[in-house]
Design a protein around this motif. Structure first.
Motif, PDB file in Angstrom:
ATOM      1  N   LEU A  23       1.048  -1.435   0.045  1.00  0.00           N
ATOM      2  CA  LEU A  23       0.588  -0.239   0.186  1.00  0.00           C
ATOM      3  C   LEU A  23       0.283   1.220  -0.018  1.00  0.00           C
ATOM      4  N   HIS A  24       1.779   1.235   0.798  1.00  0.00           N
ATOM      5  CA  HIS A  24       3.093   2.400   0.871  1.00  0.00           C
ATOM      6  C   HIS A  24       3.431   2.505  -0.294  1.00  0.00           C
ATOM      7  N   CYS A  25       3.772   1.766  -1.327  1.00  0.00           N
ATOM      8  CA  CYS A  25       4.621   1.472  -2.156  1.00  0.00           C
ATOM      9  C   CYS A  25       3.524   2.262  -3.030  1.00  0.00           C
ATOM     10  N   LEU A  26       2.913   1.553  -3.502  1.00  0.00           N
ATOM     11  CA  LEU A  26       2.020   1.560  -5.016  1.00  0.00           C
ATOM     12  C   LEU A  26       0.848   2.569  -4.691  1.00  0.00           C
ATOM     13  N   ALA A  27       0.020   2.809  -3.818  1.00  0.00           N
ATOM     14  CA  ALA A  27      -1.785   3.325  -3.716  1.00  0.00           C
ATOM     15  C   ALA A  27      -1.181   4.664  -3.147  1.00  0.00           C
ATOM     16  N   LEU A  28      -0.355   5.169  -2.271  1.00  0.00           N
ATOM     17  CA  LEU A  28      -0.186   6.049  -1.140  1.00  0.00           C
ATOM     18  C   LEU A  28       0.645   6.783  -2.475  1.00  0.00           C
ATOM     19  N   VAL A  41       3.749  10.554   3.885  1.00  0.00           N
ATOM     20  CA  VAL A  41       4.784   9.948   4.840  1.00  0.00           C
ATOM     21  C   VAL A  41       4.824   9.025   2.821  1.00  0.00           C
ATOM     22  N   ALA A  42       4.493   9.499   1.964  1.00  0.00           N
ATOM     23  CA  ALA A  42       4.595   8.441   1.052  1.00  0.00           C
ATOM     24  C   ALA A  42       6.207   9.138   0.870  1.00  0.00           C
ATOM     25  N   GLU A  43       6.962   9.471   0.441  1.00  0.00           N
ATOM     26  CA  GLU A  43       8.388   9.959   0.552  1.00  0.00           C
ATOM     27  C   GLU A  43       9.322   9.011   1.989  1.00  0.00           C
ATOM     28  N   GLU A  45      11.942   8.319   4.170  1.00  0.00           N
ATOM     29  CA  GLU A  45      13.183   6.990   4.585  1.00  0.00           C
ATOM     30  C   GLU A  45      11.956   6.447   5.426  1.00  0.00           C
ATOM     31  N   TRP A  46      11.881   6.823   6.999  1.00  0.00           N
ATOM     32  CA  TRP A  46      12.162   6.357   8.294  1.00  0.00           C
ATOM     33  C   TRP A  46      10.537   5.072   8.002  1.00  0.00           C
ATOM     34  N   VAL A  47       9.716   5.884   6.870  1.00  0.00           N
ATOM     35  CA  VAL A  47       8.541   4.447   7.035  1.00  0.00           C
ATOM     36  C   VAL A  47       9.044   3.219   6.472  1.00  0.00           C
ATOM     37  N   HIS A  48      10.168   3.663   5.812  1.00  0.00           N
ATOM     38  CA  HIS A  48      10.222   1.910   5.274  1.00  0.00           C
ATOM     39  C   HIS A  48      11.005   1.200   6.324  1.00  0.00           C
ATOM     40  N   TRP A  49      12.118   1.989   6.846  1.00  0.00           N
ATOM     41  CA  TRP A  49      12.724   1.059   7.448  1.00  0.00           C
ATOM     42  C   TRP A  49      11.979   0.731   8.680  1.00  0.00           C
ATOM     43  N   LEU A  50      10.787   1.606   9.216  1.00  0.00           N
ATOM     44  CA  LEU A  50       9.854   1.012   9.753  1.00  0.00           C
ATOM     45  C   LEU A  50       9.112  -0.411  10.100  1.00  0.00           C
ATOM     46  N   LEU A  51       9.244  -0.788   7.968  1.00  0.00           N
ATOM     47  CA  LEU A  51       8.291  -1.368   8.438  1.00  0.00           C
ATOM     48  C   LEU A  51       8.846  -2.807   8.199  1.00  0.00           C
ATOM     49  N   VAL A  52      10.555  -2.337   7.815  1.00  0.00           N
ATOM     50  CA  VAL A  52      11.804  -4.025   7.596  1.00  0.00           C
ATOM     51  C   VAL A  52      11.921  -3.953   9.686  1.00  0.00           C
ATOM     52  N   TRP A  92      18.852   0.532  -2.790  1.00  0.00           N
ATOM     53  CA  TRP A  92      20.098  -0.661  -3.654  1.00  0.00           C
ATOM     54  C   TRP A  92      19.613  -1.462  -4.599  1.00  0.00           C
ATOM     55  N   PRO A  93      20.385  -1.432  -5.616  1.00  0.00           N
ATOM     56  CA  PRO A  93      21.723  -0.907  -6.166  1.00  0.00           C
ATOM     57  C   PRO A  93      21.223   0.898  -6.249  1.00  0.00           C
ATOM     58  N   ASP A  94      19.698   0.608  -6.466  1.00  0.00           N
ATOM     59  CA  ASP A  94      20.056   2.978  -7.177  1.00  0.00           C
ATOM     60  C   ASP A  94      17.804   3.133  -6.458  1.00  0.00           C
ATOM     61  N   HIS A  95      18.335   4.509  -6.681  1.00  0.00           N
ATOM     62  CA  HIS A  95      17.055   4.632  -5.571  1.00  0.00           C
ATOM     63  C   HIS A  95      15.703   5.078  -7.166  1.00  0.00           C
ATOM     64  N   ASP A  96      15.892   4.675  -8.676  1.00  0.00           N
ATOM     65  CA  ASP A  96      15.440   4.132  -8.977  1.00  0.00           C
ATOM     66  C   ASP A  96      14.476   3.171  -8.811  1.00  0.00           C
ATOM     67  N   SER A  97      14.893   1.827  -8.051  1.00  0.00           N
ATOM     68  CA  SER A  97      14.529   0.271  -8.023  1.00  0.00           C
ATOM     69  C   SER A  97      14.006   0.511  -6.948  1.00  0.00           C
ATOM     70  N   GLU A  98      13.987   0.559  -6.046  1.00  0.00           N
ATOM     71  CA  GLU A  98      13.027   1.038  -4.574  1.00  0.00           C
ATOM     72  C   GLU A  98      11.754   0.375  -4.826  1.00  0.00           C
ATOM     73  N   THR A  99      11.306   1.079  -5.390  1.00  0.00           N
ATOM     74  CA  THR A  99       9.795   0.222  -5.305  1.00  0.00           C
ATOM     75  C   THR A  99       9.870  -1.143  -6.194  1.00  0.00           C
ATOM     76  N   VAL A 100      10.828  -1.152  -6.672  1.00  0.00           N
ATOM     77  CA  VAL A 100      10.339  -2.286  -7.215  1.00  0.00           C
ATOM     78  C   VAL A 100      10.754  -3.907  -6.142  1.00  0.00           C
ATOM     79  N   MET A 101      11.558  -3.114  -5.613  1.00  0.00           N
ATOM     80  CA  MET A 101      12.414  -4.490  -4.728  1.00  0.00           C
ATOM     81  C   MET A 101      11.905  -4.659  -3.001  1.00  0.00           C
ATOM     82  N   THR A 102      10.935  -2.927  -2.995  1.00  0.00           N
ATOM     83  CA  THR A 102      10.472  -3.617  -2.011  1.00  0.00           C
ATOM     84  C   THR A 102       9.038  -4.624  -2.734  1.00  0.00           C
ATOM     85  N   VAL A 103       8.232  -3.795  -3.294  1.00  0.00           N
ATOM     86  CA  VAL A 103       7.297  -4.708  -3.923  1.00  0.00           C
ATOM     87  C   VAL A 103       7.458  -6.119  -3.871  1.00  0.00           C
ATOM     88  N   ALA A 104       8.227  -6.657  -4.847  1.00  0.00           N
ATOM     89  CA  ALA A 104       8.922  -8.409  -4.986  1.00  0.00           C
ATOM     90  C   ALA A 104       9.444  -8.353  -3.036  1.00  0.00           C
TER      91      ALA A 104
END
Length: 127
Positions: A23-28, A41-43, A45-52, A92-104
């Motif tokens: 939801l955070h990565c795709l809908a927000l 909230v959509a952007e 960084e702390w939200v990503h680390w909180l979920l991890v 990682w490996p770059d900021h552009d792949s952040e959503t793909v990596m997180t969704v996967a």
């Protein structure tokens, strides 16, 4: 039996966290267009680390608490899913792949926990 119920509960929590992650990565970001205050909230960084930080112990408690012969492949799947989540949170490996990596990572983890939840139900439903 009590540890199995706890494991299934943690599987449910872990699947819910995966859903929040998706939801955070795709809908927000889409919602943030119409409601600009959500862009914070959509952007963030702390939200990503909180979920991890929530996903790692929930996954460990669910998978290790269920035990059984087939826990090994599930643990490997969860390790892959968590690794993808961490890579996405770190950009990682770059900021552009952040959503793909997180969704996967979220999808892999949700699948692993769904399998574990089903497996523990089947193992303990036998007479």
């Amino acid at each position: 039996m009590a540890s199995v119920l706890r494991s299934r509960g943690f599987d449910g929590v872990a699947m819910s966290l995966s859903g929040l992650c998706l939801l955070h990565c795709l809908a927000l970001p889409v919602l943030a267009v119409g409601l600009p205050f959500l862009s914070v909230v959509a952007e963030a960084e702390w939200v990503h680390w909180l979920l991890v930080a929530l996903a790692v112990p929930a996954s460990a408690l669910a998978l290790l608490g269920s035990g059984g012969r087939r826990a090994g492949p599930l643990v490997l799947g969860a390790t892959l899913g968590l690794s993808l989540l961490i890579a996405g949170a770190a950009g990682w490996p770059d900021h552009d792949s952040e959503t793909v990596m997180t969704v996967a990572g979220g999808l892999v983890l949700a699948g692993v926990h769904a399998l574990n939840w089903r497996r523990t139900r089947q193992v303990h439903a036998r007479p």
